[in-house]
Design a protein around this motif. Structure first.
Motif, short mmCIF file in Angstrom:
data_model
loop_
_atom_site.label_atom_id
_atom_site.label_comp_id
_atom_site.label_asym_id
_atom_site.label_seq_id
_atom_site.Cartn_x
_atom_site.Cartn_y
_atom_site.Cartn_z
N MET A 128 0.82 -1.20 0.00
CA MET A 128 0.00 0.00 0.00
C MET A 128 0.86 1.26 0.00
SD MET A 128 -3.16 0.89 0.05
CE MET A 128 -4.44 1.82 0.77
N MET A 129 1.97 1.21 0.76
CA MET A 129 2.85 2.36 0.82
C MET A 129 3.43 2.65 -0.56
SD MET A 129 6.24 2.93 3.14
CE MET A 129 7.28 1.83 2.22
N HIS A 130 3.77 1.58 -1.30
CA HIS A 130 4.34 1.78 -2.64
C HIS A 130 3.29 2.35 -3.61
CE1 HIS A 130 7.85 0.12 -1.07
NE2 HIS A 130 8.20 -0.71 -2.04
N SER A 131 2.02 2.06 -3.37
CA SER A 131 0.96 2.62 -4.20
C SER A 131 0.90 4.14 -4.02
CB SER A 131 -0.39 2.01 -3.84
OG SER A 131 -0.40 0.64 -4.10
N PHE A 132 1.00 4.58 -2.77
CA PHE A 132 1.02 6.03 -2.52
C PHE A 132 2.23 6.68 -3.17
CE2 PHE A 132 -1.78 5.28 1.28
CZ PHE A 132 -2.83 6.04 0.82
N MET A 133 3.38 6.03 -3.03
CA MET A 133 4.60 6.60 -3.61
C MET A 133 4.53 6.61 -5.13
SD MET A 133 7.62 5.37 -0.97
CE MET A 133 8.06 4.03 -1.98
N GLY A 134 3.96 5.55 -5.73
CA GLY A 134 3.80 5.51 -7.18
C GLY A 134 2.85 6.59 -7.68
N GLY A 135 1.73 6.77 -6.96
CA GLY A 135 0.79 7.83 -7.33
C GLY A 135 1.41 9.21 -7.17
N GLY A 136 2.18 9.38 -6.09
CA GLY A 136 2.87 10.65 -5.88
C GLY A 136 3.91 10.93 -6.94
N LEU A 137 4.63 9.89 -7.32
CA LEU A 137 5.65 10.05 -8.36
C LEU A 137 5.01 10.40 -9.71
CD1 LEU A 137 8.69 9.95 -8.57
CD2 LEU A 137 8.51 7.53 -9.18
N PHE A 138 3.89 9.77 -10.02
CA PHE A 138 3.16 10.09 -11.26
C PHE A 138 2.71 11.55 -11.25
CE2 PHE A 138 -0.91 10.59 -13.44
CZ PHE A 138 -0.52 10.29 -14.74
N CYS A 139 2.09 11.97 -10.14
CA CYS A 139 1.63 13.37 -10.03
C CYS A 139 2.80 14.34 -10.15
CB CYS A 139 0.90 13.59 -8.72
SG CYS A 139 -0.73 12.88 -8.63
N ALA A 140 3.92 13.99 -9.52
CA ALA A 140 5.08 14.88 -9.53
C ALA A 140 5.68 15.01 -10.92
CB ALA A 140 6.14 14.38 -8.56
N ALA A 184 13.94 17.86 -7.57
CA ALA A 184 14.63 17.29 -6.40
C ALA A 184 13.71 16.32 -5.67
CB ALA A 184 15.11 18.40 -5.47
N GLY A 185 12.44 16.65 -5.57
CA GLY A 185 11.47 15.75 -4.95
C GLY A 185 11.30 14.47 -5.74
N ILE A 186 11.33 14.58 -7.07
CA ILE A 186 11.23 13.38 -7.92
C ILE A 186 12.43 12.47 -7.68
CG2 ILE A 186 11.33 12.56 -10.31
CD1 ILE A 186 9.59 15.04 -11.04
N ILE A 187 13.62 13.04 -7.59
CA ILE A 187 14.82 12.24 -7.31
C ILE A 187 14.69 11.56 -5.95
CG2 ILE A 187 17.33 12.31 -6.94
CD1 ILE A 187 16.45 12.68 -9.87
N ALA A 188 14.28 12.32 -4.93
CA ALA A 188 14.09 11.73 -3.60
C ALA A 188 12.98 10.69 -3.62
CB ALA A 188 13.77 12.82 -2.58
N GLY A 189 11.95 10.94 -4.41
CA GLY A 189 10.85 9.98 -4.52
C GLY A 189 11.28 8.68 -5.17
N ILE A 190 12.11 8.76 -6.19
CA ILE A 190 12.63 7.55 -6.84
C ILE A 190 13.54 6.80 -5.87
CG2 ILE A 190 14.16 6.71 -8.66
CD1 ILE A 190 13.00 8.99 -10.43
N LEU A 191 14.38 7.54 -5.16
CA LEU A 191 15.28 6.91 -4.20
C LEU A 191 14.54 6.30 -3.01
CD1 LEU A 191 18.25 9.44 -4.12
CD2 LEU A 191 18.18 7.18 -5.21
N SER A 192 13.32 6.78 -2.74
CA SER A 192 12.57 6.23 -1.61
C SER A 192 12.10 4.81 -1.88
CB SER A 192 11.39 7.13 -1.25
OG SER A 192 10.42 7.10 -2.26
N PHE A 193 12.11 4.38 -3.14
CA PHE A 193 11.77 3.00 -3.44
C PHE A 193 12.90 2.06 -3.03
CE2 PHE A 193 8.65 4.92 -6.31
CZ PHE A 193 7.55 4.11 -6.04
N ALA A 194 14.13 2.57 -2.99
CA ALA A 194 15.28 1.76 -2.57
C ALA A 194 15.40 1.85 -1.05
CB ALA A 194 16.55 2.29 -3.23
N HIS A 195 15.71 0.75 -0.43
CA HIS A 195 15.82 0.71 1.03
C HIS A 195 17.27 0.49 1.42
CE1 HIS A 195 11.50 0.61 1.35
NE2 HIS A 195 11.47 -0.35 0.45
N PHE A 196 17.89 1.55 1.90
CA PHE A 196 19.26 1.45 2.38
C PHE A 196 19.25 1.69 3.89
CE2 PHE A 196 19.97 3.13 -1.99
CZ PHE A 196 20.57 2.00 -2.50
#
Length: 174
Positions: free
Chosen positions: A1-13, A78-90
């Motif tokens: 579910m969290m990834h759905s929100f991030m995917g929707g946010g990334l699309f909007c961004a 910058a938000g898009i870059i951070a949003g893409i990086l948020s899919f990776a878990h370090f």
């Protein structure tokens, strides 16, 4: 579910950033009738009788609108870059949550585009609108407002993703 929100946010961004760039770069913020012919203008050029000319006047509201539109596009990127990086878990960045950072950047972008649109709207309605009797806002201007909404919803989506992540983290493993 969290990834759905991030995917929707990334699309909007991404859509919002494209709209920001198109809005700032095109010449149809305002259309008006001048000496019997139609003219239109953007943030960088104005066009009359089929010929376009650079806006060479250094007027404060032009510069402020341009600057806020550029800052908005940069913070959205910058938000898009951070949003893409948020899919990776370090695990190295456990204290720094990228989805929260992306959401903040999208809200900052929303604030900048709101300032740009408010400045342009206020000056156009109070000064230019009285100078040109037959005028209207045009599609580039409208794209700026749509970009504002897209960036705002991108921020909302990423903040929801952050809240879900925090709720899971506090609740612990199941």
């Amino acid at each position: 579910m969290m990834h759905s929100f991030m995917g929707g946010g990334l699309f909007c961004a991404i859509v919002g950033n494209i709209l920001l760039v198109v809005s700032a770069a095109t010449d149809y913020w305002m259309q008006y009738r001048l000496s019997g012919s139609f003219a239109h203008q953007g943030l960088w050029r104005y066009c009359m009788s089929g010929k376009c000319y650079m806006q060479t006047d250094s007027i404060a509201y032009w510069n402020a609108t341009r600057a806020f539109m550029i800052l908005s596009a940069m913070s959205c990127f910058a938000g898009i870059i951070a949003g893409i990086l948020s899919f990776a878990h370090f695990s190295a960045f456990e204290r720094f949550n990228r989805s929260f950072a992306a959401g903040i950047m999208f809200f900052v972008s929303t604030l900048f585009v709101l300032l740009a649109m408010a400045i342009y709207t206020g000056v156009t309605v109070n000064f230019l609108g009285k100078r040109f009797g037959d005028w209207r806002f045009s599609w580039s201007y409208i794209l700026g407002w749509v970009a504002l909404l897209m960036n705002f919803f991108a921020g909302i989506f990423y903040m929801c993703a952050y809240r879900m992540h925090e709720c899971r983290r506090v609740a612990g493993p199941r």
